[in-house]
Design a protein around this motif. Sequence first.
Motif, mmCIF file in Angstrom:
data_model
loop_
_atom_site.group_PDB
_atom_site.id
_atom_site.type_symbol
_atom_site.label_atom_id
_atom_site.label_comp_id
_atom_site.label_asym_id
_atom_site.label_seq_id
_atom_site.Cartn_x
_atom_site.Cartn_y
_atom_site.Cartn_z
ATOM 1 N N VAL A 183 -23.828 33.251 -11.087
ATOM 2 C CA VAL A 183 -22.987 32.546 -12.073
ATOM 3 C C VAL A 183 -23.811 32.416 -12.840
ATOM 4 N N LEU A 211 -18.619 32.121 -20.619
ATOM 5 C CA LEU A 211 -18.662 31.574 -19.389
ATOM 6 C C LEU A 211 -18.357 30.935 -18.029
ATOM 7 N N ALA A 240 -19.011 37.098 -23.054
ATOM 8 C CA ALA A 240 -20.468 36.352 -22.577
ATOM 9 C C ALA A 240 -21.715 37.453 -23.822
ATOM 10 N N LEU A 253 -25.225 30.636 -16.501
ATOM 11 C CA LEU A 253 -24.480 29.678 -17.588
ATOM 12 C C LEU A 253 -26.799 28.426 -18.200
ATOM 13 N N TRP A 290 -31.100 37.398 -16.530
ATOM 14 C CA TRP A 290 -29.835 37.762 -17.584
ATOM 15 C C TRP A 290 -29.454 39.138 -16.559
ATOM 16 N N ILE A 343 -18.358 37.723 -17.977
ATOM 17 C CA ILE A 343 -19.824 37.358 -18.108
ATOM 18 C C ILE A 343 -19.948 38.945 -19.380
ATOM 19 N N GLN A 379 -26.379 39.834 -14.300
ATOM 20 C CA GLN A 379 -25.633 40.599 -14.404
ATOM 21 C C GLN A 379 -25.312 41.812 -14.172
#
Length: 456
Positions: A326, A432, A268, A330, A366, A265, A370
């Motif tokens: 997660v 990811l 990304a 994506l 996000w 993560i 996160q």
Amino acid sequence: MPGRTCFARPRRSLRGRLSVVPVTVRRSGPGGGAVTTAEASGVAAPAWRGGFGRLWSAAVVSRFGDALRTAALPLIAVRLTDDPLVIASVTACGYVPWLLFGLLGGAVADRVDQRRAMWAVDTVRGALVASFALAVGLGHASIPLLFVLAFSLTTLQTLFDNASTALLPSLVDPEALGSANARLMTGQQLAGGLLASPFVPLLLAAGAAVPFAADAVTYLLAAALVAFLRIRAPERAPRPAGSTLRAEMADGLRALRRDRPLRAICAATLLCNIGMGALIATVVLHVTRWLHTGNAGYAAVMTAYSAGSLAGGFVAQRIANRVGRVRALLLCVGVQTSSLVLIGTVRQLAALIVGMALLGAMGMVWNVNQVTLMQQRSEPSMVGRIAAAFRTASTSGAPLGALLGGAVAQVYGLNGPALFAAVLFALAGTALIPALTPDVPVVEPDDGATTAHVTP
């Protein structure tokens, strides 16, 4: 330290059904131990009364003041110089401290009482901004003073932000972390993205120093709110004899590197930040010179981004409940990649407005997921250091992206940065993949027989 398992906690499954699932939380600290419990779907909401309500109020008030200062600072800069490089350097000073002191801020946040650190930092920041407001009011503002202010405020922010991230799990139950993060970020976006904007011209009309004086007041008010928080003190193991801040910072980096989902993560997020840095640095050129829609078009685009961010805050937890955290990330990169392609290929203001609204919405989704994943997967005594390692690594992408965006716009055209960002977001989706490992354990059971997994 042995793992600890919590059995048969009722919760809703990822599809929304009420289910009873053993919940476990894996830790990846330097000792390899497993300590707290966290839930993947997290449907519970934090109570407004008590600590969370005060923290939310402090965060929103402070963000409102920050927005006033951020809008007024460039106007002060252009009065003092017409050199674009110097003006841009003032903004750069807001990034440099994260690269220099981000890891140190996380290590300090894990050593000290986070509540006290936060109100002390806000008190100092309030004093700094009040002093700057006085200098502006007396006609003593200067470019070097702007550099000092920007650098000092961000240096203090490295401690404040990491302490805030580490403090939140002490204020809400583990299953409410997702909702708590969503409410915090949505409130901050509302205050900073929409509510503050109409006040800026009014305050500037009253005097160039007024927005800074107002910002100082919000810092002091936020400090007072945080000072009276009542929190559950986290359990901290005694530090080894001779432990140094340098060694503890290294522990945070190692913990981030060893945790495969968080490492993926972070990579990304770095790619996304490079892309967003490229887009944001050049979006004014995209609007005014590629689309030829002028200042009104630029205002519409920024408003769409803020409105999208607010919408994302309201749906972030619902999306996580449906597909998992997660997979929510994506989904974000998929939607954002498509939005950037739309922005870079369709030469219409409406396409840019829609694309920016989707970028804002998915960006908030996000951020909420996160941060929640990072809090859930980090040992309580290491949240600050892991958050600092994550932020330092990922934040470095924004200034790099800004420079690359300018170069791409110059070589490939003014729509080039959006397409460049789309490529980076697509690469972020690939990065990811390691975080999508099925049945990621969230606590290693300590009885040798029980197994409990959470699908990311």
